[in-house]
Scaffold this motif. Structure first.
Motif, PDB file in Angstrom:
ATOM      1  N   PRO A 148       0.828  -1.215   0.000  1.00  0.00           N
ATOM      2  CA  PRO A 148       0.000   0.000   0.000  1.00  0.00           C
ATOM      3  C   PRO A 148       0.860   1.261   0.000  1.00  0.00           C
ATOM      4  N   ASP A 149       0.986   1.873  -1.153  1.00  0.00           N
ATOM      5  CA  ASP A 149       1.843   3.044  -1.333  1.00  0.00           C
ATOM      6  C   ASP A 149       1.268   4.298  -0.684  1.00  0.00           C
ATOM      7  N   PHE A 150      -0.053   4.385  -0.724  1.00  0.00           N
ATOM      8  CA  PHE A 150      -0.666   5.636  -0.289  1.00  0.00           C
ATOM      9  C   PHE A 150      -1.428   5.431   1.012  1.00  0.00           C
ATOM     10  N   PRO A 151      -1.212   6.305   1.988  1.00  0.00           N
ATOM     11  CA  PRO A 151      -2.079   6.255   3.155  1.00  0.00           C
ATOM     12  C   PRO A 151      -3.505   6.622   2.742  1.00  0.00           C
ATOM     13  N   VAL A 152      -4.474   6.156   3.511  1.00  0.00           N
ATOM     14  CA  VAL A 152      -5.858   6.514   3.178  1.00  0.00           C
ATOM     15  C   VAL A 152      -6.007   8.035   3.218  1.00  0.00           C
ATOM     16  N   ALA A 153      -6.570   8.595   2.159  1.00  0.00           N
ATOM     17  CA  ALA A 153      -6.671  10.064   2.080  1.00  0.00           C
ATOM     18  C   ALA A 153      -7.648  10.608   3.098  1.00  0.00           C
ATOM     19  N   GLN A 154      -7.220  11.653   3.814  1.00  0.00           N
ATOM     20  CA  GLN A 154      -8.138  12.407   4.666  1.00  0.00           C
ATOM     21  C   GLN A 154      -8.631  13.550   3.793  1.00  0.00           C
ATOM     22  N   SER A 155      -9.808  13.368   3.188  1.00  0.00           N
ATOM     23  CA  SER A 155     -10.186  14.321   2.138  1.00  0.00           C
ATOM     24  C   SER A 155     -10.483  15.712   2.668  1.00  0.00           C
ATOM     25  N   SER A 156     -10.715  15.816   3.990  1.00  0.00           N
ATOM     26  CA  SER A 156     -10.994  17.152   4.517  1.00  0.00           C
ATOM     27  C   SER A 156      -9.711  17.984   4.593  1.00  0.00           C
ATOM     28  N   ASP A 157      -8.577  17.323   4.549  1.00  0.00           N
ATOM     29  CA  ASP A 157      -7.310  18.032   4.699  1.00  0.00           C
ATOM     30  C   ASP A 157      -6.758  18.361   3.316  1.00  0.00           C
ATOM     31  N   GLU A 158      -6.779  19.657   2.972  1.00  0.00           N
ATOM     32  CA  GLU A 158      -6.388  20.039   1.615  1.00  0.00           C
ATOM     33  C   GLU A 158      -4.953  19.662   1.280  1.00  0.00           C
ATOM     34  N   ASP A 159      -4.028  19.918   2.226  1.00  0.00           N
ATOM     35  CA  ASP A 159      -2.621  19.594   1.949  1.00  0.00           C
ATOM     36  C   ASP A 159      -2.452  18.116   1.700  1.00  0.00           C
ATOM     37  N   ASN A 160      -3.193  17.358   2.482  1.00  0.00           N
ATOM     38  CA  ASN A 160      -3.074  15.901   2.391  1.00  0.00           C
ATOM     39  C   ASN A 160      -3.451  15.399   0.993  1.00  0.00           C
ATOM     40  N   TYR A 161      -4.327  16.141   0.342  1.00  0.00           N
ATOM     41  CA  TYR A 161      -4.761  15.701  -0.984  1.00  0.00           C
ATOM     42  C   TYR A 161      -3.566  15.485  -1.912  1.00  0.00           C
ATOM     43  N   PHE A 162      -2.678  16.472  -1.926  1.00  0.00           N
ATOM     44  CA  PHE A 162      -1.566  16.406  -2.883  1.00  0.00           C
ATOM     45  C   PHE A 162      -0.491  15.410  -2.438  1.00  0.00           C
ATOM     46  N   GLN A 163      -0.537  15.005  -1.158  1.00  0.00           N
ATOM     47  CA  GLN A 163       0.404  13.976  -0.718  1.00  0.00           C
ATOM     48  C   GLN A 163      -0.134  12.577  -0.979  1.00  0.00           C
ATOM     49  N   THR A 164      -1.437  12.432  -0.991  1.00  0.00           N
ATOM     50  CA  THR A 164      -2.007  11.087  -1.062  1.00  0.00           C
ATOM     51  C   THR A 164      -2.604  10.750  -2.430  1.00  0.00           C
ATOM     52  N   ASN A 165      -2.563  11.705  -3.335  1.00  0.00           N
ATOM     53  CA  ASN A 165      -3.008  11.440  -4.707  1.00  0.00           C
ATOM     54  C   ASN A 165      -1.835  11.760  -5.629  1.00  0.00           C
ATOM     55  N   THR A 166      -1.648  10.935  -6.629  1.00  0.00           N
ATOM     56  CA  THR A 166      -0.441  11.064  -7.445  1.00  0.00           C
ATOM     57  C   THR A 166      -0.611  12.101  -8.547  1.00  0.00           C
ATOM     58  N   ALA A 167       0.452  12.851  -8.753  1.00  0.00           N
ATOM     59  CA  ALA A 167       0.424  13.882  -9.813  1.00  0.00           C
ATOM     60  C   ALA A 167       0.386  13.212 -11.175  1.00  0.00           C
ATOM     61  N   PRO A 168      -0.288  13.821 -12.156  1.00  0.00           N
ATOM     62  CA  PRO A 168      -0.240  13.273 -13.519  1.00  0.00           C
ATOM     63  C   PRO A 168       1.207  13.257 -14.023  1.00  0.00           C
ATOM     64  N   GLN A 169       1.519  12.259 -14.851  1.00  0.00           N
ATOM     65  CA  GLN A 169       2.913  12.116 -15.297  1.00  0.00           C
ATOM     66  C   GLN A 169       3.382  13.296 -16.143  1.00  0.00           C
ATOM     67  N   TYR A 170       2.439  13.980 -16.786  1.00  0.00           N
ATOM     68  CA  TYR A 170       2.819  15.062 -17.688  1.00  0.00           C
ATOM     69  C   TYR A 170       2.944  16.411 -16.980  1.00  0.00           C
ATOM     70  N   LEU A 171       2.838  16.404 -15.628  1.00  0.00           N
ATOM     71  CA  LEU A 171       2.729  17.682 -14.915  1.00  0.00           C
ATOM     72  C   LEU A 171       3.940  18.607 -15.137  1.00  0.00           C
ATOM     73  N   ASP A 172       5.143  18.016 -15.216  1.00  0.00           N
ATOM     74  CA  ASP A 172       6.335  18.856 -15.434  1.00  0.00           C
ATOM     75  C   ASP A 172       6.277  19.535 -16.800  1.00  0.00           C
ATOM     76  N   GLU A 173       5.772  18.784 -17.793  1.00  0.00           N
ATOM     77  CA  GLU A 173       5.633  19.349 -19.143  1.00  0.00           C
ATOM     78  C   GLU A 173       4.630  20.513 -19.118  1.00  0.00           C
ATOM     79  N   LEU A 174       3.541  20.289 -18.396  1.00  0.00           N
ATOM     80  CA  LEU A 174       2.506  21.333 -18.279  1.00  0.00           C
ATOM     81  C   LEU A 174       3.080  22.577 -17.589  1.00  0.00           C
ATOM     82  N   ARG A 175       3.879  22.327 -16.541  1.00  0.00           N
ATOM     83  CA  ARG A 175       4.501  23.458 -15.823  1.00  0.00           C
ATOM     84  C   ARG A 175       5.425  24.236 -16.770  1.00  0.00           C
TER      85      ARG A 175
END
Ligand code: PMT
Length: 344
Positions: free
Chosen positions: A24-51
């Motif tokens: 289990p790579d990801f801890p269960v997301a605490q969806s009420s915690d905004e910061d936690n969202y970006f730690q527990t959900n994976t960024a799209p692979q193309y994000l650097d290209e988009l940036r």
């Protein structure tokens, strides 16, 4: 497609990010915690290209001195499986966003158009999703295929505007499909736009899913009917964190932020728009009702002489093809100019 990003495609599942349930790579997301969202959900692979594309576009327009607007458009999806066969969708076709983007371009803005892939695009919207097949715009003339003369005048006008946007590098088209892709992209683009301070404008017309399945709960493969009690599928979704407050407070403080509020019950529209202003502390909410959204909208602000202003088209204007965005955009721009003036 105007300045399409050929490298970025959002509709294919990211299979190598599929969850191996033995590790289990990801801890269960605490969806009420905004910061936690970006730690527990994976960024799209193309994000650097988009940036990178966003950053180059913004640098380019820092030099041209243009104001830059981020227009979000279309609906986000919520995949129910990582290798996605089923997903929950949102109704938006992207009409508001694509139409608004054209009016911003004509008013001298550079536009970052973050849209649901394959939804309406500025300029091509006039031809792509109509009931006509594109072949209906053609005619055989002297054994050659050409634009049907009855469309060529209006098409030439649109073509010239489209070419101008391309030639001057005024339109950056970026896609999303899922709500996760949307949220990661919004954060990255916002942080890049932050450099422009008050010259940046946010125009958030996308219909963003309110509920989602965090990656920690997302099955890797297609859900099988026999795995569920009596063949029933019970879906238990988490709330999507509302990121607007983060946008206002830390991603792009200084920018002017306009959000939309969509309701179906006219009795609660103004209340909900005011609630959004209280909650997120941004500058402008544009309220619209599903049933009448092409005919009337309302600007709601916390301050100013006229905190509630309705803009409406007459039936005649509507029948003559006048678009409500021709009223919305000049008035949003007025608000943006005032914002810049007040924060000099
Ligand atoms: O595309 P069309 O068919 O023309 O339809 C246009 C529209 C009706 C979708 C559009 O005019 C509209 O109203 N969009 C907003 C829909 C809505 O009510 O969204 P919301 O209440 O979920 O979100 C409110 C605002 O916060 C929106 O500006 C949304 O883009 C933004 N948001 C929401 C959730 C989230 N996690 N992040 C966000 O940025």
């Amino acid at each position: 497609m105007p300045n399409a990003a050929p490298i970025i495609h959002t509709s294919a599942p990211e299979t190598d990010q599929a969850i191996d349930r033995t590790v289990p790579d990801f801890p269960v997301a605490q969806s009420s915690d905004e910061d936690n969202y970006f730690q527990t959900n994976t960024a799209p692979q193309y994000l650097d290209e988009l940036r990178k594309e966003t950053s180059e576009f913004i640098r380019f327009h820092q030099a041209t001195g243009k104001k830059v607007v981020l227009v979000t458009s279309g609906g986000t999806t919520v995949p129910l499986e990582n290798n996605t066969v089923r997903f929950i969708d949102n109704f938006s076709a992207g009409t508001r966003g694509a139409t608004s983007a054209e009016y911003f371009l004509e008013s001298g803005y550079a536009v970052i158009f973050l849209h649901r892939e394959f939804s309406l695009l500025p300029y091509s919207r006039h031809y792509s999703h109509t009931t006509n097949c594109f072949l209906d715009y053609m005619a055989e003339i002297d054994g050659k295929i050409e634009i049907n003369p009855k469309y060529s005048k209006s098409m030439l006008e649109i073509y010239q505007k489209y070419q101008h946007a391309r030639d001057q590098n005024l339109l950056l088209v970026l896609p999303f499909t899922t709500v996760n892709q949307y949220l990661f992209s919004l954060k990255v683009i916002s942080k890049e736009l932050h450099q422009l301070q008050t010259k940046a404008l946010f125009y958030l017309a996308a219909a963003v899913s309110d509920f989602f399945l965090p990656m920690s709960k997302l099955p890797e493969h297609k859900i099988q009917a026999q795995d569920h009690n009596g063949g029933k599928l019970v879906v238990n979704l988490d709330p999507v964190p509302k990121f607007l407050r983060r946008l206002v407070d830390s991603w792009a403080p200084g920018a002017m932020i306009t959000s939309f509020k969509l309701e179906t019950d006219e009795n609660i529209l103004l209340k909900k728009a005011n609630q959004a202003l209280d909650r997120y502390c941004h500058q402008l909410v544009i309220g619209n009702l599903l049933q009448t959204r092409k005919k009337e909208i309302v600007f709601v602000k916390k301050e100013g002489e006229h905190p509630v202003v309705w803009y409406r088209l007459t039936d005649e204007e509507l029948a003559n093809g006048v678009e409500i965005e021709s009223l919305i955009i000049p008035n949003v721009i007025k608000e943006h100019e005032e914002w810049i003036r007040l924060h000099k």
